[in-house]
Motif scaffolding. Structure first.
Motif, short mmCIF file in Angstrom:
data_model
loop_
_atom_site.label_atom_id
_atom_site.label_comp_id
_atom_site.label_asym_id
_atom_site.label_seq_id
_atom_site.Cartn_x
_atom_site.Cartn_y
_atom_site.Cartn_z
N LEU A 17 4.84 0.08 3.91
CA LEU A 17 4.72 0.07 5.37
C LEU A 17 6.04 0.35 6.07
CD1 LEU A 17 2.31 -2.92 6.02
CD2 LEU A 17 1.89 -0.53 6.56
N ARG A 29 -0.74 2.09 6.04
CA ARG A 29 -1.43 1.62 7.25
C ARG A 29 -2.94 1.82 7.13
NH1 ARG A 29 2.36 3.35 12.35
NH2 ARG A 29 4.01 1.87 11.90
N ALA A 32 -4.18 -0.93 5.04
CA ALA A 32 -4.18 -2.19 5.80
C ALA A 32 -5.37 -2.25 6.75
CB ALA A 32 -2.87 -2.33 6.57
N PHE A 79 -3.69 -8.41 8.05
CA PHE A 79 -3.60 -6.99 7.73
C PHE A 79 -3.77 -6.11 8.97
CE2 PHE A 79 -4.16 -8.58 3.44
CZ PHE A 79 -3.26 -7.79 2.75
N MET A 82 -0.36 -6.05 10.43
CA MET A 82 0.49 -5.19 9.60
C MET A 82 0.20 -3.72 9.87
SD MET A 82 0.70 -7.22 6.00
CE MET A 82 1.81 -6.08 5.22
N ALA A 83 -1.05 -3.37 10.12
CA ALA A 83 -1.40 -1.97 10.37
C ALA A 83 -0.96 -1.51 11.75
CB ALA A 83 -2.91 -1.79 10.23
#
Length: 119
Positions: A17, A29, A32, A79, A82-83
């Protein structure tokens, strides 16, 4: 042994990432987003199962469903964040010096210098 494997896998995922390679970053991504959508779907599915059973059952089945809903929600949230977080946008912020990342305090000082009115 399993926790070591998953820890190494998570570290590799976070590295992907934050990679400077655009392709690796977009693939991470995408993964994620896929994990976040799957976890959200699992949480919704568990809610549907709980509703159909009227939140009662014989045995520990409903307890596992009630524990699974927040766990799946936390995984989906983690997640998803995170994306959606821009993790490797350093090169877009300052094209003259890609390795330069501003902290909030440095950005505020730069803003004050740029907006200072001459006397």
């Amino acid at each position: 042994m399993s926790i070591i494997f998953w820890s190494v896998l998570l570290v590799a995922f976070i590295w992907a990432l934050t990679s400077r390679s655009t392709i690796v970053r977009y693939l991470a991504r995408g993964l994620a987003v896929t994990i976040a959508l799957a976890a959200a779907a699992a949480a919704i599915g568990l809610i549907v199962v709980g509703q159909k059973a009227h939140w009662t059952s014989d045995g520990p089945g409903m307890l596992l469903i009630m524990l699974g809903i927040p766990i799946c929600g936390i995984i989906a949230w983690f997640f998803g964040v995170m994306a959606l977080t821009s993790t490797a946008s350093v090169e877009e912020t300052n094209p003259q010096n890609p390795s330069r990342a501003y902290s909030f305090a440095q950005a505020w000082e730069l803003y004050k210098d740029l907006t200072k009115k001459p006397h």
